[in-house]
Design a protein around this motif. Structure first.
Motif, PDB file in Angstrom:
ATOM      1  N   LYS A 111       6.539 -11.967 -10.787  1.00 58.27           N
ATOM      2  CA  LYS A 111       4.863 -13.060 -11.257  1.00 58.27           C
ATOM      3  C   LYS A 111       4.274 -11.967 -12.050  1.00 58.27           C
ATOM      4  N   PRO A 112       3.668 -12.230 -12.956  1.00 64.83           N
ATOM      5  CA  PRO A 112       2.597 -11.141 -13.668  1.00 64.83           C
ATOM      6  C   PRO A 112       1.750 -10.617 -12.949  1.00 64.83           C
ATOM      7  N   GLU A 113       1.005 -11.571 -12.178  1.00 67.70           N
ATOM      8  CA  GLU A 113      -0.446 -11.025 -11.101  1.00 67.70           C
ATOM      9  C   GLU A 113       0.019 -10.325 -10.504  1.00 67.70           C
ATOM     10  N   ASN A 114       1.378 -10.212  -9.370  1.00 67.86           N
ATOM     11  CA  ASN A 114       1.738  -9.351  -8.870  1.00 67.86           C
ATOM     12  C   ASN A 114       2.139  -8.157  -8.799  1.00 67.86           C
ATOM     13  N   ALA A 115       2.424  -8.015 -10.415  1.00 71.14           N
ATOM     14  CA  ALA A 115       2.686  -6.670 -10.629  1.00 71.14           C
ATOM     15  C   ALA A 115       2.658  -5.354 -10.434  1.00 71.14           C
ATOM     16  N   GLU A 116       0.782  -5.619 -10.344  1.00 67.87           N
ATOM     17  CA  GLU A 116      -0.272  -4.488  -9.588  1.00 67.87           C
ATOM     18  C   GLU A 116       0.155  -4.025  -8.485  1.00 67.87           C
ATOM     19  N   PRO A 117       0.103  -5.532  -7.318  1.00 70.36           N
ATOM     20  CA  PRO A 117      -0.022  -5.313  -5.954  1.00 70.36           C
ATOM     21  C   PRO A 117       1.529  -4.783  -5.674  1.00 70.36           C
ATOM     22  N   ALA A 118       3.051  -4.839  -6.447  1.00 73.71           N
ATOM     23  CA  ALA A 118       3.881  -4.633  -6.360  1.00 73.71           C
ATOM     24  C   ALA A 118       4.218  -2.854  -6.109  1.00 73.71           C
ATOM     25  N   ALA A 119       3.431  -2.161  -7.387  1.00 72.41           N
ATOM     26  CA  ALA A 119       3.216  -1.026  -7.761  1.00 72.41           C
ATOM     27  C   ALA A 119       2.728  -0.171  -6.537  1.00 72.41           C
ATOM     28  N   ARG A 120       1.725  -1.422  -6.356  1.00 69.72           N
ATOM     29  CA  ARG A 120       0.585  -0.627  -5.254  1.00 69.72           C
ATOM     30  C   ARG A 120       1.558   0.194  -3.780  1.00 69.72           C
ATOM     31  N   ALA A 121       2.800  -1.141  -3.461  1.00 70.41           N
ATOM     32  CA  ALA A 121       3.129  -1.265  -2.723  1.00 70.41           C
ATOM     33  C   ALA A 121       3.829  -0.556  -2.694  1.00 70.41           C
ATOM     34  N   LEU A 122       4.610  -0.207  -3.622  1.00 73.30           N
ATOM     35  CA  LEU A 122       6.106   1.350  -3.549  1.00 73.30           C
ATOM     36  C   LEU A 122       5.184   2.248  -3.551  1.00 73.30           C
ATOM     37  N   LEU A 123       4.036   3.062  -3.838  1.00 69.83           N
ATOM     38  CA  LEU A 123       3.332   4.290  -4.014  1.00 69.83           C
ATOM     39  C   LEU A 123       3.325   4.153  -2.369  1.00 69.83           C
ATOM     40  N   ALA A 124       3.040   2.756  -1.725  1.00 68.06           N
ATOM     41  CA  ALA A 124       2.420   3.034   0.184  1.00 68.06           C
ATOM     42  C   ALA A 124       3.852   3.141   0.405  1.00 68.06           C
ATOM     43  N   ALA A 125       5.108   2.538  -0.151  1.00 67.78           N
ATOM     44  CA  ALA A 125       6.370   2.772   0.818  1.00 67.78           C
ATOM     45  C   ALA A 125       7.073   4.226  -0.051  1.00 67.78           C
ATOM     46  N   MET A 126       6.361   4.981  -0.729  1.00 67.62           N
ATOM     47  CA  MET A 126       6.828   5.740  -0.708  1.00 67.62           C
ATOM     48  C   MET A 126       5.947   7.121   0.150  1.00 67.62           C
ATOM     49  N   GLY A 127       5.023   6.989   0.465  1.00 66.36           N
ATOM     50  CA  GLY A 127       4.120   8.044   1.437  1.00 66.36           C
ATOM     51  C   GLY A 127       3.416   7.817   1.037  1.00 66.36           C
ATOM     52  N   PHE A 128       2.097   7.989   0.219  1.00 64.28           N
ATOM     53  CA  PHE A 128       1.803   7.862  -1.098  1.00 64.28           C
ATOM     54  C   PHE A 128      -0.128   7.575  -0.485  1.00 64.28           C
ATOM     55  N   ASP A 129      -0.431   8.253  -0.032  1.00 60.82           N
ATOM     56  CA  ASP A 129      -2.055   8.050   0.259  1.00 60.82           C
ATOM     57  C   ASP A 129      -2.990   7.260  -0.854  1.00 60.82           C
TER      58      ASP A 129
END
Length: 392
Positions: A111-129
């Protein structure tokens, strides 16, 4: 057909005439400068050799030709149509998505509204603060896919992304949102003190767009990572296989169109007074296997990047290869730990982001993907997996 012709518009309009005038002015004014063409100067600013870049277009065209012919046959079968027209390609791709069940998957899992949360979840999973990546992202209508604006590195980072207009635009939309976050991570962890080394795009020569776009593309590659698709997007193994098949087809069509855009822009700056619509027809036959009328061929003049981001298509084309190789490097280094640990972010910050614009392109490529461009990973990713049946 009606929608495509509306995009192309009449062969002669004030906009198309003005676009040609601007390009011609650039071309003519640049030619006396040491006998360089305009695009030569842009290539050199990106540490690219012009003739290598032109040859790269030819190499990628040839290396993707077998997969392209297979995809064309699939389009013809899907539409039950032997001779395809310019407007048929997107329709055929959308029909394949429906037939495979991908359209339904996109409506529920992407869903388009979930794109930004998914991107932030990726950054967090990669270990970024995430608290150290101050990105403000807005979704708003644009004449191009997206724009990243580092107002102040590293504390004020902004991006705007064009919204999707339908299911066919959803994954490209997710890609741009993920890339915006990739750009933001690269800027946020740039440890250079000098403004000239921080990668501000409006300072001529201060940003290597090839590398910046390549790093950002490495983040969007996670949209085709089975580990991410399973853990974050909730896809099953069967859904992942179907989704990746559709992605191979979509990205191959996108690449052939990108190569066509590169070729006409190269041609424009070499000889701006040629019959450019006719030349575009010739290039379209080679790149897409489709013949166009004179009215249809004038569509190249509606490309906003010709005006706003001249000679940028090759940056995006090379970025696809860098992004693919960067993701493969992370997977090889860390395996499943590429997500869920801090190893990925630490490696990226040290080797790719902290040096900023302090190193030439080739040295940066060796530090990030162990070398230059061979395009093997990119080309393989666009064809069927080894031993797989033909596209259907």
């Amino acid at each position: 057909r009606k929608a495509w012709l509306a995009l192309a518009g009449p062969p002669v309009t004030p906009l198309k005439t003005d676009v040609w005038k601007l390009i011609r002015l650039r071309a003519v004014q640049t030619q006396p400068i040491k006998e360089h063409w305009f695009h030569d100067l842009v290539y050199h600013a990106q540490d690219l050799e012009p003739y290598w870049t032109f040859n790269m277009m030819e190499v990628l065209m040839k290396r993707t030709e077998p997969a392209w012919k297979e995809l064309l046959a699939s389009f013809q079968k899907t539409l039950n149509k032997e001779k395809l027209q310019p407007w048929d390609y997107d329709h055929a791709l959308e029909q394949l998505a429906v037939d495979r069940g991908v359209t339904k998957m996109l409506q529920t899992r992407f869903k388009p509204e979930n794109a930004e949360p998914a991107a932030r979840a990726l950054l967090a999973a990669m270990g970024f603060d995430l608290s150290k990546i101050p990105l403000r992202l807005e979704v708003a209508p644009l004449t191009f896919p997206a724009l990243f604006v580092p107002v102040g590195v590293p504390s004020d980072l902004r991006a705007v992304v064009n919204p999707p207009t339908g299911p066919a635009d959803v994954i490209p939309f997710y890609e741009q949102v993920f890339r915006a976050h990739g750009h933001a991570a690269q800027a946020a962890f740039n440890r250079q003190e000098s403004s000239m080394m921080k990668g501000y795009p409006w300072i001529p020569g201060a940003l290597n767009a090839v590398y910046a776009e390549g790093m950002a593309a490495g983040f969007s590659e996670f949209l085709r990572d089975p580990l991410f698709l399973s853990r974050q997007m909730g896809l099953t193994a069967a859904e992942i296989d179907i989704f990746l098949k559709q992605e191979r087809n979509r990205r191959l069509l996108e690449m052939r169109r990108r190569l066509l855009s590169m070729a006409i822009e190269f041609t424009v700056y070499v000889n701006p007074d040629a019959d450019l619509d006719d030349r575009y027809r010739e290039l379209a036959i080679k790149a897409l296997g489709v013949d166009m009328s004179a009215a249809e061929a004038s569509v190249w003049r509606t490309d906003p990047m010709l005006v706003s981001r001249p000679v940028h298509h090759q940056d995006l084309m090379l970025a696809e290869s860098i992004g693919r190789d960067l993701h493969a490097k992370l997977a090889a280094l860390f395996g499943e730990d590429r997500l869920g640990s801090g190893k990925t972010s630490a490696w990226l910050i040290e080797r790719c982001f902290a040096p900023g614009e302090n190193l030439p392109l080739q040295e940066r490529l060796y530090k990030s993907i162990d070398g230059g461009f061979d395009f093997d990973g990119l080309v393989k990713s666009l064809g069927p997996p080894a031993g797989a049946p033909a596209v259907n």
